[in-house]
Design a protein around this motif. Sequence first.
Motif: not given
Length: 611
Positions: A241-257, A263-265, A465-469, A475-476
Amino acid sequence: MTRKKGLRAWFTKGRLIGAGVVAGAIVVTGGGIAWANVGSAAAAYRTATAEIGSVDETLSLSGTLASATRRDRAFAASGTVDAVNVAVGDEVEAGDVLATIDPSDLEDAVDAAESAVADAEQQLADDLDSQTSTSSSSTSTSSDAGDDTQAETAASGSSGSSSSAGGGSSSGTDPAVEAAVQKVVAAQQNLLTLAQAAADALAASTDESANAQTVCQPFLDATLVDDTETDADADADAETDADAETDTETDADTDTEAEADADEPLTLEAVQELLVSCQEAIAGTGDAQTVVASAQDAVQAAVTDLDSVLTELREAIAASSSSSGGSSGSSTSGSSSGSSSAGSTSGGGGSSESSTASAADIVADQAAISLAEAELAIAEHELTAAELTTPISGTVAYVGVAVGDDVSAGSTTQVITIIGDDGYTVESTVTLAQIAKVEAGQTGTAVVTSSGASYSATVSSVGVINVSETSTPSFTVEIAVDPAGDTLLNGAAVEVAVDLAAASDVLTVPLSALHVDGTTTTVQVLDGGEVSSVEVEVGAIGTDVAEIVSGLSEGDEVVIADLGADITSDDTSTTTGFSGRGDFSGDFSGGDFSGGGFSGGGFSGGTPPGQ
């Protein structure tokens, strides 16, 4: 592996730690690392001193080069290629024509569409004229049969004919017929205006419906985060969760995506926001449909009105004809004319009655014109598609068409590829533990594996977004590479070192002093012969040392290895050896502890300490 076994053999024979083999102290310069005094009655530790230094943290990634901008251009229409204007290696500017196809068939399609529009317009004109004509044999070729002047002329002609047939009793226009014609003309224009408004409203409603579908799809695809997870699961997800929050701050433009990814709860709040947007879009669709219904009701009312005034016109003509016929006395010509006119306009089955268009015909004619105009627009657009142009400036990298080839619209193989002149990118993936430290704008160095040439690189985007299978999240990360004027090959393997953090004049300790347990990091501090575990906050992590933000002071002596701990050899025998950092797992990484083991003074020339 051989070297590892050799070390264990020395431990087993008791040459390293035994009955007072090592009695002094060995100091390794440059890292504050020391061997503590060793005696038979006391435990021995390998230690280092927390000291002020510099830390450079980098992240190694690998991937393949791809042009930052690439366009594969294909014809939007089918046809035969009659010219190819470029070759591989040519420089082109945005808008340049790359190739063309024979436009003959496309031009014929435009001509046919224009003819269809003209025919549809003529049909409307004829039907409008049929409604205002007072002659049983009237056939209009006017382009605007609804014009007031034309209607008045038709009414005047009818009246004049009746007057002549009736023995010339009147040379003017019958006022009742003229008034009825004017009502028909006004009703026609009103119907056409309302029909166009209804068509526009329907098009707007279609757009609103498509928009609502797009807006609502993320809500329909959304899944809720499981709020019933156990405490253990919650603890395990805390770092995520903490990492996801950091990701959101890092790239806010991709929030909608991210929110739209099925696949993202999502949290309940996020789903509720999507629902609100969907409801607003649906409301917009409802409003548009209300406008359509109202416009269609208005059209229906106009149809009824036109049919009503048409009936009035027929009655007026019938009355005028009857009056003219009565004054003609025994005139056969007048009587015949009068009865014919009266029959045709009063629904007696004459030819004029059967050829008179209804209000519904007028609406259908208008719709036919709109359809023909749409088909003309498509044909004209396809004519422009005879020229294949480039939307970007760059270099021609591939030409997949030749003169004489028959090409299909939208082909994925019959293309001309343009490589943009704005550099290259490398796409790679990083783990969940690494992604929190990666940010857009970080710089580094990209090295082309085949040539060894290095270029400056910059992190251009960080995925959320988690791209791992697999069960391990990844993450990309996309890195922009500046070719510095060189022409690089798409698909070339590249190694990228990204500078994550750099810190100077900070407190540092060797990496081997760190003990990590979940999200907690500790070091063992040796003070007065006693060892205690101290929790620390770690900052930048380099290849050899790590920054300590809090928990230690300069000069503190930290334990790197416990020389009194047991090590299990391959033959299950035990002896005295190194311990104190659980992540070594018995692997000396090529003979050197990461972060300062044996370097500079350990086992030089293969000779163990004390020999």
